[in-house]
Structure formats: structure tokens, C-alpha cells
Design an enzyme around this catalytic site. Structure first.
Site, PDB file in Angstrom:
ATOM      1  N   SER A  13       0.802  -1.232   0.000  1.00  0.00           N
ATOM      2  CA  SER A  13       0.000   0.000   0.000  1.00  0.00           C
ATOM      3  C   SER A  13       0.828   1.272   0.000  1.00  0.00           C
ATOM      4  O   SER A  13       0.273   2.362  -0.105  1.00  0.00           O
ATOM      5  CB  SER A  13      -0.910   0.011   1.225  1.00  0.00           C
ATOM      6  OG  SER A  13      -1.684  -1.163   1.244  1.00  0.00           O
ATOM      7  N   ASP A  53     -17.370   0.652  -0.483  1.00  0.00           N
ATOM      8  CA  ASP A  53     -16.576  -0.563  -0.255  1.00  0.00           C
ATOM      9  C   ASP A  53     -17.319  -1.521   0.639  1.00  0.00           C
ATOM     10  O   ASP A  53     -17.451  -1.286   1.838  1.00  0.00           O
ATOM     11  CB  ASP A  53     -15.234  -0.167   0.386  1.00  0.00           C
ATOM     12  CG  ASP A  53     -14.459  -1.385   0.873  1.00  0.00           C
ATOM     13  OD1 ASP A  53     -14.668  -2.496   0.317  1.00  0.00           O
ATOM     14  OD2 ASP A  53     -13.620  -1.220   1.792  1.00  0.00           O
ATOM     15  N   HIS A  61     -14.977  -0.555   4.122  1.00  0.00           N
ATOM     16  CA  HIS A  61     -14.817   0.786   4.688  1.00  0.00           C
ATOM     17  C   HIS A  61     -16.039   1.661   4.431  1.00  0.00           C
ATOM     18  O   HIS A  61     -16.031   2.843   4.757  1.00  0.00           O
ATOM     19  CB  HIS A  61     -13.593   1.468   4.084  1.00  0.00           C
ATOM     20  CG  HIS A  61     -12.305   0.758   4.390  1.00  0.00           C
ATOM     21  ND1 HIS A  61     -11.577   0.994   5.531  1.00  0.00           N
ATOM     22  CD2 HIS A  61     -11.628  -0.203   3.716  1.00  0.00           C
ATOM     23  CE1 HIS A  61     -10.504   0.241   5.545  1.00  0.00           C
ATOM     24  NE2 HIS A  61     -10.511  -0.511   4.444  1.00  0.00           N
ATOM     25  N   CYS A  69      -7.644   1.937   1.934  1.00  0.00           N
ATOM     26  CA  CYS A  69      -8.738   1.127   1.398  1.00  0.00           C
ATOM     27  C   CYS A  69      -8.355   0.489   0.081  1.00  0.00           C
ATOM     28  O   CYS A  69      -8.020   1.169  -0.893  1.00  0.00           O
ATOM     29  CB  CYS A  69      -9.971   2.025   1.219  1.00  0.00           C
ATOM     30  SG  CYS A  69     -11.304   1.142   0.387  1.00  0.00           S
TER      31      CYS A  69
END
Lengths: 376, 619
Positions: free
Chosen positions: B326, B350, B371, B384
Site C-alpha cells: 500500500s 466498499d 470501509h 482502502c
């Protein structure tokens, strides 16, 4: 022939001249010999690494040599003529003996010891062979007949063969050439001379087969020294470098790097000419060769002036030995001839050949001066 | 006729003899002329040739190796020096009895059987007047003992040679590298004349990269030798030119701090100044002692290092290629904004997974329950995955690749260390060339969260982070700041290549992204919120947790260890202060687990140390 007479009248004082004559010496020749030995000492001082002990030793040898010369000069030529066959026979006997009972030194059998005193019989033969051939022709009408030529040839070839068997190629060459010089002076026919040279050339392969390995190697090295630069070619290469780097003026006395840094082998003895050439250059060589040439011409002149057949043949033979010595040494050091191990006459460090040469000059002077005394 | 008496005709014989004598004289003169021409040939025509030969015979050029340049850190602390090491040489011709001398010496210094064996082997090849090494690297005690007994050993000589030494040892190993014995392979690459007296050469790292600066140029001594090689005198001496000293951007204190923070863990930390590209810290753990390599490492020690499962010789900072996870999300977000794929207020719902059309496979978010509605900032703060699946698919792999390339991914950073890995920025072309397969949309999705084929080195991550921090400013990361030579203390600053800045259509997107990265720490739901307590400076960061691939290897052998090695890599990239960045940093802890829980606290400690140091220095 008259033109050479001025050589007899040197600029030295009459008293000195008279003393020299009384001692049966030839002044021009004596001066040239002393000059040559002086040059030799100068070169030797440098070649030995400024070792005064070597100079002293050489001076001692020179003294012995000059005394022997003086002594030889006192003996009248008639005595040499009378004793020639005896001396030759004794010499031949010793040569034969040396092959049987001689001491072996460095792979060669050259020395013979008699009561703690050892000497090389081949050295004596340098004097006895021309003596013998001169004696042989002394009473015979010249030019020699074929049978006489054959006998003389045998007289030369037998000792040459014995010396070559030791093996001592250099001395064999000297003895042979002096004998044949006498033969030539005696009037050997040009055609016969030609045949002899032809026969010698024809025998070359035979000679090659008789040679020892190291001798063959020397000849091969001469043809291409660079083929083995660290082995047998080393002597020749280093000596050529010494001579070649000397140039016109030389590197100066005591400044020869090839000799002082020990690149040059045998620099005090057989290769002293390379030391001299490196330090004194081409001008030095010209001077040195001029002295040699003067001595040879003076010797030949004495021979020509001799009145009887024996002395002139003897003198001619002796002086030719001297020439061959000088030529072969300079030739081998400069890479023209194979390394045969002959010293530079009167310059190289070393005893026996020096004394023999000076005795030869004594005999030569005897021939000259006794004639003069008789004629005046 | 045979019996007829031949009378001697004296007149004719005289004439004959004279003619023959003159002929002989002429022959002699001819031979003398022949000899003379030979001398003229040698001494005049060939004089140059033989003079050169004579000179070559006697004069030998002996090289004098230059002293290697020193290496300093940014505060002038010496990192690589040349220390004298002492040895003992024996000159055989000076000993009356070699065996006895050796025995007596053995009472003073320690002589091992292999030393003796080597000595005798060398002795055979050495001339009696030349020294033969008997012992190398004497201890101080041995030196002192020998010095006080020196008069007993006229044949022994104490020799001092300069040997490279790295006072910080393992601390600088992965930056400086080391020098080692010059070998035949090295000699093919260098100017052999320059290295004629040199025994060591930079093998790796800075020592190798700046070899030409550090080495200096060789000096010479013209010596005259005799035929046996014995030195007669020195004719001429040209002193060597010592190598240049290097002044690195590296801060040894930071380096030390980073190493102590990583302790027994495997991983790498790279910190750099975002605008100048100067690298403060470059740590790869575990590490090794470079001093072992200087004079040749013994086989046992080398095997221990080389065969260790932790690979201490492997420079993870520049050669370790990891999935960035990430940590690339800020750059990817910028890509989507700048390519006008999404607007700043773009939102994605999400549910905890993402699905491609016509495909049953669910691409999961790291949070099971999802999320909810996620915007640009929240996507970074909470990291996310679904948001990034979505925008990555919208961009397509080509746009992603083009934009991330601008951040230095998939190519060497050109750091001045050499042997750098270029990572892997996957593309259609790459996949077709290396896998002979077309690109699948699913692969775009996982590329969007820094997984799949995507690989980056810690240095590449630090560089990309510094581009974000400096809002597009790009200078190649580098270690060398300045050089100096031995005569003066003046520093010659080194200019490094800069690339044209990365400019965004809307520069405000830099701030937007930076804000989001600050919120990663400050926001209560930020992935690195655990390090927010008591922060005295503004910190922007992004966590990463990368899945480990290549499980199969070694599984059968050491089950419990493999289990550890199957854990995720923990990553964290950061810069601070957020509004005016002075330092950008990237960290990876192999199999560390969560980036927020493992990597972020290390960075917090590291940056705290950096700012405390800095404030001390500023006072």
C-alpha cells in the site's frame, strides 16, 4: 723495402737505443707491446670493478712474461733451429700424455701436472708448431714440392687433432693457422692452397660430428643468439649490447654499465674487449686496432728483412698467431665468430697465453736483433 | 728428376717470401677492415638500439602505490581509513644460519606452520638479497617484543603497510562496501599501469563506485639494478598522487540509530533529503564486518556469511526487491487525479470486496467488513484496497505504468553505489515478453495495491516518497557530497544529475495527498495512528503490508522457521515535516507483519532521533 727503415730509427736517445739493442730487443715493437699491455691494465681495472689486487696479479704476470721475453730474445736463432725437432717431439709427447693422464677441468682435459707445477702442453705447441714447420723448410729449396707439402701438413694436422680432442677448439685453430701461415710463406702453391681450403670445407661436416654438444651449441648460438637469450646466447647478446651502446665516444672509463652492473660475463678475461668498447667507443677501438696492426706489420717487416729462411718463416708464423688471436677474440666478442674462448692478446686477464705470446715475441726479436748484430 | 739436386735460389726465395708476406699483410688488413665495419655497424648504425637495450638492462621502474583516499560522513567522522599493519620480512643472505634465526624468532612472534611453509615456498623464488615475508599482521604485543629485540635479528625487517580499515565495521558495510585483494579479473578492467603497485581495489559499494577517485595515481622510482637484480641506487623518484577523500551525505549517527532500531530483524531503512537527493541513512540488516574481506576472508567465515539463511551479504536497500504494497497508494491516487480519471470528490462504496464484470472472483479488501463510502483522503488514511481496485481499473495498466515510471519505479535510481536492482513495474509489454501471456484486468487490480508482479527496492520507495514530499522535485539519490584532496581542506562539492520536476496539472493535488498522508498518523482511524502520541513535528506517512510470495521454497526443511518467513513484510514510507520536508524515509521489515504496527513505530523513533540531533546541531 728501404722505406721501412725509418722505423728502426726512433726518436729516443742513442744511449737508450743502444741499451735496447744490446738487450736484443726491437724498440718499436717493445714500445707497442708495452702500450698494449698498458691499455690492457686500464681496461682490466675497470672490468675487475676497480680491484687493485687483480691489477697487481696481472702486473706480476706481465713481469714474468717480459722477463721470459727478454730471456727468449737472448737465445740466438740458431739454437731454436737446432732444437726445433726435439722441442716439437717433446710437445707432441706431452699432448699425447695429456689425453691419457691429464687433469680434467671444466669438462676438458688440457692440463698436465709435473711435481706440483701444472701447465698446458697445447700452449707450448703454439710456439713449437711454427718452429717445427720453419725448421722443416729451412734447408729445403722453396717453393716446396708436393711430398714436402704433405709432410708439413702432417706435422701441422697431428698436433691440431690432438689439441682438438682435449677439446680445445680455440688453441687448435691457432696452432693450425700458424702452421699453415708458415706453409703459405714457404711458397705453397696457390692451387694447393685452394685444394687445402676445399678439403677443409669438405671436412666441415665431419668436424661437426666430432664436436662436443656445447661446441655445436656455440656455433648455433652465433647464427641466432636471440633464440636462447638467457642461455647460451646470453654472452653474445650482452657483449653486443656493451659494444653497441658504447657508440662513437664510449660511456667513459669506469662508466660502462654493462660491465659494472655485471651483465657482461667473463668481462676480465675473454670479453674484456666489450668492456673496452663500451667505455671508449669507436675511437678507442680504432686506437686499439691501430696498435695491433702496427705490431703485426712490424713483425711481418722483421720477417721480410730476415736473411735466412728459418727465421723469416718462424717470425711470420709467430706473428700470424698473434693476428689470429686478436681477430678471433674481437670477432667472437662482436658476434662475428662463434665463442671459442680465446683471450684478447696482452689485454685479457690471464697467465699462460700472456707468457707464451711474450716468449714468441722474444723469439721474434732474437731473430731480428741477432741478424743485425751479425751484419753490422 | 727425382734425384736431381735442387739448389736454393736465394734471390728467388727472397722475392717469393716477400710476395707471400705482402699478401698476408693485405689479408690481415682486409680482415681488420671487416672487423672495423662490424664495430661501425654495432656502434654507429645500431647504437640507438643497443643503447636502449643497455638502459633496459640496468634501469627498472618500480611503482610506488598511492595512498587510498579517506571516506568521511557528513559530520566529518572518519568511516574508512588506512592503518599501518606490521609484518616481518627476512633477508636470507643476512642470516648465518636460517633455521636458527627462524627458531629464535619463533620465541618472540607466533609463527604458524603454514607461515613457515609459505615462507619457504616464496624463498625459493626470491633472490637472497630480497626480503621474503614471514609473518603478516603482527599484534601490537608482537611488534613491541620484536622492536625491543631487533638488534638480535639483523636479517629480519619490520615492514609497515597501510591496510584499509573501517572503524564502524558492520555499520557501514552495505554503504561503503570494502576493498579486497586485486585479482586477475580486476586487472582486466583497470589501467594496469596505474595499478602496478596497488594490492587492493574497491570490490563493492562506494569503494568500488568511486574507485577512480579513491585510488589516486601511481608514482615511480627509477632504480638501477645489476645483472642479478640487486638494487644499486635510486636514479629518479616521482611521488604518487594520493587518492581523493570522499565526504559522504551519510550520517553515521542516524545509521547507527536505524541499525539499533532494526536489531535482529531483517530489513532495510533508507532516508534521504527530498530536495537534494542526499542519502542520510542506508541500512540493510543483517550486515557483516567488511574488515574481514580486506586481506581475504577465510573460507569458514565466508561460508558462514554466504550460506546464512538471513543473507547478511545481501544489500537489501538497493538490491532487495519487495512488493511495495500500500505504500504506493499516494502515487497511484495522484496518477488518477492527474490523468483526470477521477475528481477530488470521487467516492467508492466498499463492501469489503471488489468484483470484475463477468467474473465471480472477489478481490478482498484488507478489512473484512469494508470501509463503506470512501473518498480520496479516506482511501489513503485507512488504506482502502477497494477504492484502489476501482481507480486502477479505470486508469488501466498503461496509465499506471506511465505515471509510476515518473516516480522512479521499474528503473535504477542511479545512486552512486552501483549494482542496484531496478525493481519491476509490470506492463503489457513486459508480461508478453517474459511470460508470453496477455495482460489480464485482474492483474491491474492487484498492481493497484502494490502486489502481484510489482516489485520495488527500499531505495526506490524512499526516492518515490521524496518526490511526493518535494512536490515533484527530482534529484538522483546519492551518497557523495564533496571530495577533497590531501593538500587542502577545501571541499569540492559534487553536482548530481537532476531530472526535470514532475509537474501536476493541478499542483494542489500534492497538498491534498500530503494532507491525507498526515492523517494516516493523526486520524483516529489512520493505519499509523499508534505513533501519533506526542509527535513534535508534522509527519506524513503511508503504511504497507505486503504479502510474501514464493512460499514453496524451503517449506519442507524448517517448518517453524518457514512459518515466520511466510508472514507479511511490514512497510512504512514517510516524510517530515510535512509542510517543509527535510527528510524522506522508507522502511521494510521482512516478515514483520503489519506496516502500521511494526514499521511505523520504528520510523517514529528514527525521526524523533533525527529531529533531536538536528536541534542539537542547530544550537
Amino acid at each position: 723495402m728501404q722505406t721501412f727503415d725509418y722505423l728502426d730509427h726512433t726518436t729516443t736517445s742513442p744511449i737508450f737505443e743502444r741499451i735496447v739493442k744490446r738487450m736484443h730487443l726491437d724498440l718499436p715493437l717493445l714500445l707497442a707491446l708495452v702500450l698494449l699491455c698498458g691499455i690492457g691494465l686500464i681496461a682490466l681495472y675497470s672490468a675487475s670493478g676497480q680491484n687493485i689486487n687483480v691489477i697487481e696479479a696481472q702486473l706480476k704476470r706481465l713481469s714474468v712474461g717480459f722477463i721470459a721475453m727478454l730471456f727468449a730474445a737472448q737465445i740466438p736463432p740458431r739454437f731454436y733451429q737446432f732444437s726445433a725437432p726435439w722441442l716439437f717431439s717433446i710437445g707432441l709427447g706431452l699432448l699425447a700424455a695429456v689425453l691419457v693422464i691429464g687433469d680434467i677441468n671444466k669438462g676438458a682435459q688440457r692440463w698436465i701436472s709435473v711435481g706440483g707445477f701444472s701447465f698446458q702442453p697445447s700452449e707450448l705447441m703454439k710456439l713449437f708448431v711454427p718452429l717445427m714447420v720453419a725448421w722443416y723448410f729451412s734447408d729445403r729449396p722453396l717453393p716446396p714440392r708436393p711430398l714436402e707439402t704433405l709432410v708439413a701438413t702432417i706435422l701441422i694436422v697431428v698436433p691440431v687433432f690432438l689439441v682438438a680432442r682435449q677439446p680445445d677448439l680455440g688453441t687448435a685453430l691457432l696452432i693450425g693457422s700458424s702452421g699453415f701461415a708458415v706453409l703459405w710463406l714457404a711458397g705453397l702453391r696457390i692451387r694447393t692452397t685452394f685444394y687445402l681450403i676445399l678439403t677443409a670445407s669438405a671436412c666441415a661436416p665431419l668436424f661437426w660430428m666430432l664436436m662436443k654438444d656445447y661446441q655445436r651449441q656455440r656455433v648455433l648460438t652465433l647464427l641466432n643468439p636471440e633464440s636462447d637469450p638467457l642461455g647460451t646466447g646470453y654472452h653474445i647478446i650482452q657483449s653486443k649490447i656493451a659494444i653497441g651502446s658504447g657508440g662513437l665516444y664510449g660511456k667513459g672509463w669506469l662508466n660502462g654499465t654493462q660491465s659494472h652492473l655485471e651483465f657482461l660475463p667473463e668481462r676480465s678475461t675473454d670479453f674484456i674487449f666489450a668492456v673496452f668498447s663500451e667505455e671508449f667507443g669507436l675511437f678507442g677501438i680504432i686506437f686499439l686496432m691501430a696498435i695491433y696492426l702496427f705490431i703485426i706489420i712490424r713483425g711481418m717487416q722483421i720477417a721480410i728483412h730476415s736473411q735466412d729462411g728459418f727465421t723469416r718463416l718462424l717470425v711470420g708464423g709467430l706473428i700470424f698467431i698473434f693476428f689470429v688471436y686478436a681477430f678471433v677474440n674481437m670477432g667472437m666478442v662482436s658476434g662475428l665468430l662463434p665463442v671459442v674462448g680465446l683471450p684478447l692478446p696482452l689485454v685479457s686477464y690471464g697467465g699462460t697465453s700472456l707468457v707464451t705470446l711474450l716468449i714468441g715475441f722474444g723469439m721474434l726479436m732474437s731473430a731480428h736483433t741477432h741478424r743485425r748484430l751479425l751484419s753490422s | 728428376m727425382r734425384d736431381s739436386i735442387r739448389l736454393k735460389d736465394y734471390y728467388r726465395e727472397n722475392l717469393l717470401f716477400s710476395r707471400r708476406a705482402y699478401a698476408l699483410i693485405i689479408a690481415v688488413v682486409i680482415f681488420m677492415i671487416l672487423l672495423m665495419s662490424r664495430m661501425i655497424y654495432l656502434q654507429i648504425i645500431q647504437n640507438d638500439f643497443y643503447s636502449t637495450m643497455s638502459l633496459n638492462n640496468r634501469v627498472r621502474l618500480v611503482p610506488i602505490p598511492p595512498t587510498r583516499g579517506l571516506i568521511y560522513d557528513r559530520n566529518g567522522i572518519l568511516l574508512a581509513e588506512n592503518l599501518p599493519t606490521f609484518g616481518i620480512d627476512l633477508i636470507v643472505e643476512r642470516t648465518p644460519d636460517l633455521e636458527q634465526t627462524l627458531e629464535e624468532l619463533a620465541d618472540i612472534i607466533h609463527i604458524r606452520p603454514q607461515d613457515l611453509e609459505k615462507f619457504h615456498r616464496l624463498r625459493k623464488r626470491t633472490k637472497p638479497f630480497d626480503p621474503v615475508p614471514l609473518r603478516l599482521r603482527l599484534s601490537e604485543e608482537e611488534v613491541a617484543k620484536f622492536a625491543s629485540n631487533r638488534h638480535l635479528f639483523p636479517a629480519a625487517e619490520l615492514t609497515a603497510t597501510l591496510t584499509r580499515h573501517y572503524p564502524f565495521g558492520a555499520l557501514t558495510a552495505h554503504v561503503l562496501g570494502y576493498v579486497g585483494r586485486l585479482d586477475e579479473y580486476d586487472l582486466k578492467k583497470v589501467d594496469t599501469k596505474q595499478y602496478s603497485g596497488t594490492r587492493h581495489i574497491g570490490k563493492i559499494g562506494i569503494e568500488r563506485f568511486y574507485e577512480s577517485h579513491l585510488h589516486g595515481s601511481v608514482g615511480h622510482q627509477q632504480i638501477e639494478t645489476n645483472a642479478r637484480g640487486r638494487i644499486q641506487r635510486v636514479l629518479k623518484r616521482t611521488p604518487p598522487e594520493p587518492g581523493k577523500n570522499l565526504h559522504l551525505a551519510l550520517d553515521i549517527n542516524l545509521q547507527q540509530k536505524a541499525m539499533s532500531l532494526l536489531k535482529d530483524q531483517r530489513g532495510s531503512l533508507v532516508a534521504m533529503e527530498p530536495f537534494s537527493g542526499e542519502v542520510f541513512t542506508l541500512v540493510s540488516m543483517p550486515t557483516y564486518d567488511p574488515n574481514l574481506f580486506v586481506n581475504g576472508i577465510d573460507q569458514q567465515s565466508f561460508d558462514a556469511l554466504n550460506q546464512s539463511i538471513d543473507r547478511p551479504l545481501f544489500n537489501r536497500a538497493i538490491r532487495g526487491q519487495y512488493p511495495p504494497g500500500s505504500t504506493i497508494k499516494p502515487m497511484l491516487g495522484l496518477a488518477a487525479l492527474d490523468n483526470e480519471i477521477i475528481a477530488r470528490d470521487y467516492k467508492v462504496y466498499d463492501p469489503g470486496w471488489y468484483q470484475l464484470k463477468n467474473d465471480d472472483h472477489k478481490y478482498r479488501d484488507w478489512r473484512r467488513g469494508g470501509h463503506g463510502w470512501v473518498d480520496y483522503e479516506k482511501a489513503i488514511v485507512e488504506s482502502c484496497d477497494t477504492y484502489y481496485y476501482d481507480i486502477s481499473l479505470r486508469m488501466g495498466i498503461d496509465t499506471i505504468g506511465r505515471f509510476l515510471h515518473e516516480f522512479g519505479f521499474g528503473q535504477p535510481t542511479q545512486i552512486d553505489m552501483g549494482s542496484e536492482a531496478s525493481g519491476l513495474l509490470p506492463s503489457r509489454e513486459w508480461k508478453y515478453a517474459f511470460r508470453n501471456e496477455p495482460w489480464f484486468p485482474g492483474e491491474t487490480l492487484i498492481t493497484g495495491i502494490g502486489q502481484g508482479f510489482f516489485l520495488a527496492t527500499p531505495l526506490q520507495l524512499a526516492y518515490a516518497t521524496s518526490i511526493v514530499a518535494s512536490q515533484g522535485h527530482r534529484t538522483n539519490p546519492h551518497l557523495l557530497r564533496a571530495t577533497s584532496d590531501h593538500t587542502s581542506n577545501n571541499l569540492d562539492l559534487v553536482n548530481h544529475a537532476t531530472k526535470p520536476p514532475l509537474s501536476l496539472k493541478n499542483p494542489a493535488n500534492w497538498q491534498l495527498t500530503t494532507q491525507a498522508m498526515v492523517a494516516v498518523i493523526t486520524h483516529i482511524r489512520g493505519t499509523a495512528n499508534s505513533i501519533a502520541d506526542g509527535l513534535s513535528y508534522s509527519l506524513a506517512g503511508k503504511t504497507g503490508t505486503a504479502q510474501v510470495f514464493g512460499i514453496e521454497q524451503g517449506e519442507r526443511y524448517e517448518k517453524d522457521k518457514v512459518a515466520v518467513r511466510l508472514r507479511d513484510h511490514a512497510l512504512f514510507v514517510a516524510f517530515a515535516p510535512a509542510e517543509k520536508p527535510q527528510i524522506a524515509v522508507a522502511l521494510i521489515v521482512e516478515n514483520g507483519g503489519s506496516g502500521g504496527q511494526v514499521a511505523a513505530p520504528i520510523i517514529r523513533d528514527f525521526l524523533d532521533f533525527y529531529f533531536t540531533e538536528k536541534s542539537h546541531a542547530d544550537i
